[in-house]
Design a protein around this motif. Structure first.
Motif, PDB file in Angstrom:
ATOM      1  N   LEU A 146       0.831  -1.203   0.000  1.00 36.72           N
ATOM      2  CA  LEU A 146       0.000   0.000   0.000  1.00 36.72           C
ATOM      3  C   LEU A 146       0.865   1.252   0.000  1.00 36.72           C
ATOM      4  O   LEU A 146       0.557   2.226  -0.686  1.00 36.72           O
ATOM      5  CB  LEU A 146      -0.924  -0.006   1.221  1.00 36.72           C
ATOM      6  CG  LEU A 146      -1.872   1.186   1.361  1.00 36.72           C
ATOM      7  CD1 LEU A 146      -2.752   1.333   0.124  1.00 36.72           C
ATOM      8  CD2 LEU A 146      -2.732   1.050   2.613  1.00 36.72           C
ATOM      9  N   THR A 147       1.952   1.225   0.755  1.00 33.77           N
ATOM     10  CA  THR A 147       2.866   2.367   0.787  1.00 33.77           C
ATOM     11  C   THR A 147       3.368   2.697  -0.614  1.00 33.77           C
ATOM     12  O   THR A 147       3.303   3.840  -1.073  1.00 33.77           O
ATOM     13  CB  THR A 147       4.062   2.068   1.705  1.00 33.77           C
ATOM     14  OG1 THR A 147       3.602   1.888   3.047  1.00 33.77           O
ATOM     15  CG2 THR A 147       5.072   3.205   1.675  1.00 33.77           C
ATOM     16  N   VAL A 148       3.874   1.689  -1.300  1.00 35.11           N
ATOM     17  CA  VAL A 148       4.417   1.891  -2.646  1.00 35.11           C
ATOM     18  C   VAL A 148       3.313   2.314  -3.610  1.00 35.11           C
ATOM     19  O   VAL A 148       3.521   3.206  -4.453  1.00 35.11           O
ATOM     20  CB  VAL A 148       5.121   0.597  -3.117  1.00 35.11           C
ATOM     21  CG1 VAL A 148       5.422   0.661  -4.607  1.00 35.11           C
ATOM     22  CG2 VAL A 148       6.397   0.375  -2.319  1.00 35.11           C
ATOM     23  N   SER A 149       2.144   1.697  -3.506  1.00 32.89           N
ATOM     24  CA  SER A 149       1.033   2.046  -4.398  1.00 32.89           C
ATOM     25  C   SER A 149       0.656   3.512  -4.267  1.00 32.89           C
ATOM     26  O   SER A 149       0.427   4.211  -5.266  1.00 32.89           O
ATOM     27  CB  SER A 149      -0.190   1.171  -4.076  1.00 32.89           C
ATOM     28  OG  SER A 149       0.097  -0.191  -4.254  1.00 32.89           O
ATOM     29  N   ALA A 179       2.328  -7.427  -9.258  1.00 27.33           N
ATOM     30  CA  ALA A 179       1.300  -7.656 -10.276  1.00 27.33           C
ATOM     31  C   ALA A 179      -0.107  -7.365  -9.766  1.00 27.33           C
ATOM     32  O   ALA A 179      -1.035  -7.204 -10.574  1.00 27.33           O
ATOM     33  CB  ALA A 179       1.384  -9.094 -10.777  1.00 27.33           C
ATOM     34  N   THR A 180      -0.283  -7.291  -8.451  1.00 31.02           N
ATOM     35  CA  THR A 180      -1.612  -7.007  -7.900  1.00 31.02           C
ATOM     36  C   THR A 180      -1.875  -5.513  -7.737  1.00 31.02           C
ATOM     37  O   THR A 180      -3.007  -5.116  -7.452  1.00 31.02           O
ATOM     38  CB  THR A 180      -1.783  -7.677  -6.521  1.00 31.02           C
ATOM     39  OG1 THR A 180      -0.907  -7.044  -5.565  1.00 31.02           O
ATOM     40  CG2 THR A 180      -1.469  -9.165  -6.591  1.00 31.02           C
ATOM     41  N   ILE A 181      -0.853  -4.688  -7.907  1.00 33.91           N
ATOM     42  CA  ILE A 181      -1.016  -3.252  -7.654  1.00 33.91           C
ATOM     43  C   ILE A 181      -1.941  -2.573  -8.672  1.00 33.91           C
ATOM     44  O   ILE A 181      -2.729  -1.694  -8.290  1.00 33.91           O
ATOM     45  CB  ILE A 181       0.358  -2.560  -7.587  1.00 33.91           C
ATOM     46  CG1 ILE A 181       1.103  -3.038  -6.326  1.00 33.91           C
ATOM     47  CG2 ILE A 181       0.222  -1.034  -7.579  1.00 33.91           C
ATOM     48  CD1 ILE A 181       2.467  -2.425  -6.138  1.00 33.91           C
ATOM     49  N   PRO A 182      -1.920  -2.929  -9.978  1.00 35.08           N
ATOM     50  CA  PRO A 182      -2.848  -2.265 -10.906  1.00 35.08           C
ATOM     51  C   PRO A 182      -4.299  -2.349 -10.469  1.00 35.08           C
ATOM     52  O   PRO A 182      -5.054  -1.375 -10.601  1.00 35.08           O
ATOM     53  CB  PRO A 182      -2.598  -3.005 -12.228  1.00 35.08           C
ATOM     54  CG  PRO A 182      -1.172  -3.435 -12.145  1.00 35.08           C
ATOM     55  CD  PRO A 182      -0.965  -3.805 -10.704  1.00 35.08           C
ATOM     56  N   ALA A 183      -4.704  -3.487  -9.926  1.00 32.07           N
ATOM     57  CA  ALA A 183      -6.081  -3.610  -9.446  1.00 32.07           C
ATOM     58  C   ALA A 183      -6.313  -2.729  -8.228  1.00 32.07           C
ATOM     59  O   ALA A 183      -7.400  -2.176  -8.041  1.00 32.07           O
ATOM     60  CB  ALA A 183      -6.386  -5.068  -9.113  1.00 32.07           C
ATOM     61  N   LEU A 184      -5.284  -2.582  -7.419  1.00 31.36           N
ATOM     62  CA  LEU A 184      -5.395  -1.786  -6.197  1.00 31.36           C
ATOM     63  C   LEU A 184      -5.575  -0.297  -6.501  1.00 31.36           C
ATOM     64  O   LEU A 184      -6.264   0.420  -5.769  1.00 31.36           O
ATOM     65  CB  LEU A 184      -4.138  -2.001  -5.345  1.00 31.36           C
ATOM     66  CG  LEU A 184      -4.143  -1.436  -3.934  1.00 31.36           C
ATOM     67  CD1 LEU A 184      -5.165  -2.157  -3.071  1.00 31.36           C
ATOM     68  CD2 LEU A 184      -2.745  -1.570  -3.317  1.00 31.36           C
ATOM     69  N   ILE A 185      -4.956   0.175  -7.580  1.00 30.10           N
ATOM     70  CA  ILE A 185      -4.988   1.610  -7.890  1.00 30.10           C
ATOM     71  C   ILE A 185      -5.979   1.954  -9.006  1.00 30.10           C
ATOM     72  O   ILE A 185      -6.079   3.121  -9.399  1.00 30.10           O
ATOM     73  CB  ILE A 185      -3.582   2.112  -8.280  1.00 30.10           C
ATOM     74  CG1 ILE A 185      -3.086   1.423  -9.562  1.00 30.10           C
ATOM     75  CG2 ILE A 185      -2.597   1.889  -7.149  1.00 30.10           C
ATOM     76  CD1 ILE A 185      -1.749   1.947 -10.070  1.00 30.10           C
ATOM     77  N   ARG A 186      -6.693   0.962  -9.512  1.00 34.23           N
ATOM     78  CA  ARG A 186      -7.590   1.189 -10.643  1.00 34.23           C
ATOM     79  C   ARG A 186      -8.584   2.329 -10.332  1.00 34.23           C
ATOM     80  O   ARG A 186      -9.200   2.388  -9.271  1.00 34.23           O
ATOM     81  CB  ARG A 186      -8.359  -0.082 -10.979  1.00 34.23           C
ATOM     82  CG  ARG A 186      -9.265   0.070 -12.210  1.00 34.23           C
ATOM     83  CD  ARG A 186      -9.962  -1.235 -12.547  1.00 34.23           C
ATOM     84  NE  ARG A 186      -9.011  -2.273 -12.929  1.00 34.23           N
ATOM     85  CZ  ARG A 186      -8.881  -3.419 -12.299  1.00 34.23           C
ATOM     86  NH1 ARG A 186      -9.632  -3.682 -11.231  1.00 34.23           N
ATOM     87  NH2 ARG A 186      -7.995  -4.311 -12.707  1.00 34.23           N
ATOM     88  N   GLY A 187      -8.707   3.227 -11.297  1.00 37.65           N
ATOM     89  CA  GLY A 187      -9.668   4.313 -11.184  1.00 37.65           C
ATOM     90  C   GLY A 187      -9.196   5.503 -10.373  1.00 37.65           C
ATOM     91  O   GLY A 187      -9.898   6.520 -10.294  1.00 37.65           O
ATOM     92  N   VAL A 192      -2.944   5.728 -14.515  1.00 35.29           N
ATOM     93  CA  VAL A 192      -2.437   5.419 -15.860  1.00 35.29           C
ATOM     94  C   VAL A 192      -0.916   5.526 -15.885  1.00 35.29           C
ATOM     95  O   VAL A 192      -0.214   4.616 -16.358  1.00 35.29           O
ATOM     96  CB  VAL A 192      -3.070   6.359 -16.908  1.00 35.29           C
ATOM     97  CG1 VAL A 192      -2.408   6.137 -18.270  1.00 35.29           C
ATOM     98  CG2 VAL A 192      -4.571   6.120 -17.000  1.00 35.29           C
ATOM     99  N   ALA A 193      -0.393   6.624 -15.364  1.00 38.67           N
ATOM    100  CA  ALA A 193       1.061   6.789 -15.315  1.00 38.67           C
ATOM    101  C   ALA A 193       1.689   5.738 -14.407  1.00 38.67           C
ATOM    102  O   ALA A 193       2.741   5.170 -14.729  1.00 38.67           O
ATOM    103  CB  ALA A 193       1.417   8.190 -14.825  1.00 38.67           C
TER     104      ALA A 193
END
Length: 312
Positions: A146-149, A179-187, A192-193
Motif C-alpha cells: 500500500l505504501t508503494v502504491s 502484479a496485484t497493484i494495478p487492481a489496487l490503484i484502478r480508477g 495510468v502513469a
C-alpha cells in the motif's frame, strides 16, 4: 508504587520507543501532572510533539529522524500511522528526494479534530482497510504494498520507479505482489502513469542511482541488455559484476554512489575490479548522480562508446 519504581517503569516504556514517553503513558505509570511538568521545566524531559516527551539524549542536539516520526505518530493517538514517503523511510525504501515533512494519516473525524504542534507534520485524512496498517520498529505505518502504491500515484516517473526498484530489491515486494497493484490503484488519479512505472520496475537495481542511470539510457535509445552483469573468465572465475551491461560491445556502466563507493577500501576494490574487467576486454564507463540530472549525457556517452567499440 514508589517514585523509583515509577521512574523505572517509565524508562522501560521509553526504551522501547526511541526514548519517548507520552503524557498518558507517564500518568498510567503513576506520575502526576506536576511530576511531568516539573521534569519538562528543569529540562529532564523535552517536548517533541503534543504530549510526547524525549526522556534522554544530549541536550541541544536534534532528535533522530525516526524519533521525530514516532513522536508525531504517538501524539496523534492510536489510530495514527505513517504514510507515503514517511512510511517508505521507515522500511528503508529509497528513491524519494529528501524532505523534512512527516506524513501521518488519521481516519475521518479524528483527522478533523486532531491538533498538530510540529510544522513539519502533514496530516492526511485517509481511511485504510483493516490489515493494511502494520508496525515497523513499533511505529504504525501502511504495509509495503500500500505504501508503494500510494507513492507511485503521487510521484513523477524517476522517483516512482526508483521506489519500486528499491522495494523489490529489499524483498519488501515480490514480482507477484507487484502484479496485484494495478487492481489496487484502478480508477484513482495518476493510475495510468503508475501502471507505466510498474512495467519499468526491476529489483536488480541496487540503488536509485542505478535506476536513474538505466532510465536515462532507456529514454536515450540505448537500454542496457543486462543488469548486475556477471563477467567470468574462461575458468568460470568471477571477475566482477557490472551495474548496467551491453554484452555484444562488451561495455559496462557503473553507477558510482557516494555511500557505496566513497570509502577508501571500496574505491580500491572498485579499481582492482575495473582492472580485471578491462584486462578481460571490457570497457568501463562510470556515472554519478550529477550525470543523471542531464537527460542527454549518459545515453550520449554510452552511444559514443558503443560506436567506438564497434568500429574497431
Amino acid at each position: 508504587m514508589g517514585f523509583v519504581d515509577r521512574a523505572e517503569l517509565v524508562r522501560s516504556i521509553a526504551a522501547a520507543q526511541d526514548d519517548l514517553i507520552t503524557r498518558a503513558q507517564a500518568l498510567g505509570a503513576g506520575f502526576s501532572r506536576h511530576d511531568i511538568d516539573h521534569l519538562v521545566a528543569v529540562g529532564r524531559w523535552r517536548p517533541l510533539a503534543r504530549a510526547v516527551y524525549l526522556t534522554r539524549g544530549p541536550y541541544g542536539e536534534p532528535p533522530a529522524r525516526r524519533c521525530r516520526i514516532r513522536a508525531a505518530v504517538l501524539s496523534l493517538g492510536p489510530a495514527a500511522h505513517a504514510v507515503f514517503g514517511t512510511a517508505a523511510e521507515l522500511y528503508g525504501i529509497a528513491g524519494l528526494p529528501r524532505r523534512d515533512e512527516i506524513h501521518v494519516a488519521l481516519p475521518g473525524r479524528a483527522a478533523k479534530l486532531a491538533r498538530v504542534s510540529d510544522p513539519a507534520v502533514v496530516l492526511h485524512q485517509l481511511e485504510h482497510p483493516l490489515g493494511t496498517v502494520v508496525h515497523v520498529n513499533g511505529i504504525a505505518a501502511t504495509e509495503p504494498r500500500l505504501t508503494v502504491s500510494e507513492i507511485i500515484l503521487r510521484e513523477r516517473r524517476y522517483p516512482a520507479v526508483s521506489v519500486l526498484d528499491s522495494a523489490l530489491n529489499r524483498k519488501l515486494l515480490t514480482p507477484e505482489c507487484l502484479a496485484t497493484i494495478p487492481a489496487l490503484i484502478r480508477g484513482r488519479r495518476g493510475a495510468v502513469a503508475a501502471r507505466g512505472y510498474l512495467a519499468e520496475a526491476d529489483g536488480r537495481a541496487q540503488s536509485p542511482l542505478e535506476t536513474r542511470a538505466r532510465l536515462r539510457c532507456v529514454d536515450g535509445g540505448v537500454p542496457p541488455d543486462a543488469l548486475q552483469l556477471e563477467v567470468r573468465d574462461d575458468d568460470g572465475y568471477l571477475l566482477g559484476i557490472g551495474d548496467l551491461g551491453w554484452r555484444v560491445p562488451r561495455l559496462i556502466a557503473e553507477a558510482d554512489g557516494r555511500d557505496a563507493h566513497g570509502a577508501p577500501e571500496a574505491a580500491y576494490a572498485d579499481r582492482r575490479r575495473q582492472n580485471r574487467l578491462v584486462n578481460a576486454g571490457w570497457t568501463i564507463l562510470r556515472f554519478t548522480w550529477q550525470d543523471t540530472l542531464r537527460p542527454d549525457y549518459i545515453p550520449w556517452t554510452v552511444r559514443q562508446a558503443i560506436a567506438a567499440l564497434q568500429s574497431r
